[in-house]
Design an enzyme around this catalytic site. Structure first.
Site, PDB file in Angstrom:
ATOM      1  N   GLN A   1       0.852  -1.177   0.000  1.00 43.53           N
ATOM      2  CA  GLN A   1       0.000   0.000   0.000  1.00 43.53           C
ATOM      3  C   GLN A   1       0.899   1.242   0.000  1.00 43.53           C
ATOM      4  O   GLN A   1       1.970   1.237   0.620  1.00 43.53           O
ATOM      5  CB  GLN A   1      -0.910   0.013   1.217  1.00 43.53           C
ATOM      6  CG  GLN A   1      -1.938  -1.098   1.241  1.00 43.53           C
ATOM      7  CD  GLN A   1      -3.017  -0.946   0.184  1.00 43.53           C
ATOM      8  OE1 GLN A   1      -3.192   0.124  -0.415  1.00 43.53           O
ATOM      9  NE2 GLN A   1      -3.753  -2.012  -0.067  1.00 43.53           N
TER      10      GLN A   1
ATOM     11  N   CYS B   1      -9.492  -2.863  -4.317  1.00 41.79           N
ATOM     12  CA  CYS B   1      -9.118  -1.483  -4.649  1.00 41.79           C
ATOM     13  C   CYS B   1      -9.875  -0.978  -5.870  1.00 41.79           C
ATOM     14  O   CYS B   1      -9.614   0.134  -6.350  1.00 41.79           O
ATOM     15  CB  CYS B   1      -7.611  -1.377  -4.895  1.00 41.79           C
ATOM     16  SG  CYS B   1      -7.037  -2.349  -6.307  1.00 41.79           S
TER      17      CYS B   1
END
Length: 359
Positions: free
Chosen positions: A193, A314
């Site tokens: 991330q 995502c």
């Protein structure tokens, strides 16, 4: 795609028009640049009346640089819209019957701990920056407002040294998860991330949703560098991680050894291929697939006796597809997390339970 939406009628046919750089409530003049069946794309020509939700973008490169989509939208409105988009995406698969939790906000600027820049030494002047909107042209920038101070210092050094052509900068080569007793080293080619602060909150959400027990066995699909599997290993009997990237498997295994974690193992394999060759005798699954989603992996989850699946997504389009495909599961809880302010992207964590279980 983070664009404003307008409506118009043409010969009795209703069209939805997607207009970049607009905000709900704007009154604008826009030019249609492409027209398809009931859909059109348009470019902004002039703002006739500004929406009260419109913000003044602080970055001088906004609009030309493709790094941000929503600097012209006030941050509370960004959060509101992401919350709405998540609800719409989940409801395409299941109408109600789930808890949608309030989106977890981030620092609006300076949050990014990893970023990729591009340079060009072939032109008369040295150019260093990010790709332009919908183009491979490099926008020359001297500072990125969504990046950490460490990355911006590295950007300045690269500019002075005229480095190139592709530059990966990071705040640190370690993803800190101190709250869970681990810190995760990674290699440049490994996925992490980009917002390390929000990643801590993401891991906490995943572990809380799993409601782990000491004798649980966990399957961690698309396990990466052990972002979820290693914190989970401290709470359960065992964790098996499956990952297609050799560098990520190497990093995850090294991270396990460095923290003396012996009940977590990570295997280099295509996820679908591994699922085809193994019986799924696990209590719960963590799945953090790439942007394209689970693909055919959903078939093996549907056919298993696994009671709990936590899906991390995502991309809202692939999330809707995955949730519709997991027909033997129902959505129980949904937690949006804003990992990328000033963009339309949103991370979504979904707890699914095998149908027939009590809520």
């Amino acid at each position: 795609g983070g664009k404003g939406v307008a409506k118009f009628m043409d010969a009795g046919v209703p069209y939805s028009v997607f207009v970049s750089m607009t905000v709900p409530g704007d009154i604008v003049q826009a030019k249609i640049v492409s027209l398809r069946h009931r859909f059109a794309e348009a470019s902004l020509v002039e703002i006739k009346k500004k929406s009260p939700d419109r913000a003044a973008p602080p970055c001088p490169f906004f609009g030309e640089c493709g790094g941000c989509d929503w600097q012209h939208v006030k941050y509370p409105v960004q959060l509101r819209e992401k919350q709405r988009l998540v609800r719409e995406a989940v409801e395409k698969a299941q109408k109600g019957g789930f808890d949608l939790l309030q989106i977890i906000p981030s620092e609006p600027y300076g949050y990014r701990d990893r970023a990729r820049f591009h340079s060009d030494k072939g032109s008369k002047d040295y150019i260093l920056g990010l790709k332009a909107r919908q183009s491979n042209k490099i926008v020359d920038i001297d500072q990125c407002l969504v990046c950490s101070p460490q990355i911006n210092r590295r950007l300045a050094l690269a500019r002075a040294g005229k480095e190139g052509p592709i530059l990966d900068f990071a705040t640190s080569s370690v993803v800190p998860l101190n709250e869970f007793g681990v810190s995760l080293h990674y290699y440049p080619q490994c996925f992490t991330q980009s917002n390390f602060t929000q990643n801590v909150r993401l891991v906490k959400v995943v572990l809380d949703m799993l409601d782990l027990k000491e004798d649980d066995t966990i399957l961690d699909l698309y396990s990466g560098i052990g972002n979820f599997g290693l914190p989970a290993s401290k709470l359960v009997k065992s964790v098996v991680g499956i990952e297609g990237s050799p560098a990520s498997v190497m990093a995850a295994s090294e991270n396990a050894r460095s923290h003396r974690i012996r009940n977590a193992s990570f295997r280099h394999s295509d996820v679908l291929g591994w699922l085809k060759g193994h019986k799924l005798k696990f209590d719960a699954v963590i799945a953090d697939p790439p942007r394209d989603g689970l693909g055919d992996a959903f078939r093996f989850l549907n056919g298993s006796n696994i009671k709990r699946v936590v899906l991390v997504s995502c991309d809202l389009r692939s999330l809707s597809v995955d949730l519709r495909s997991l027909t033997n599961y129902r959505v129980d809880k949904v937690q949006p997390i804003d990992m990328s302010p000033q963009t339309y992207h949103v991370e979504t964590v979904v707890l699914l339970k095998k149908k027939g279980q009590n809520s």
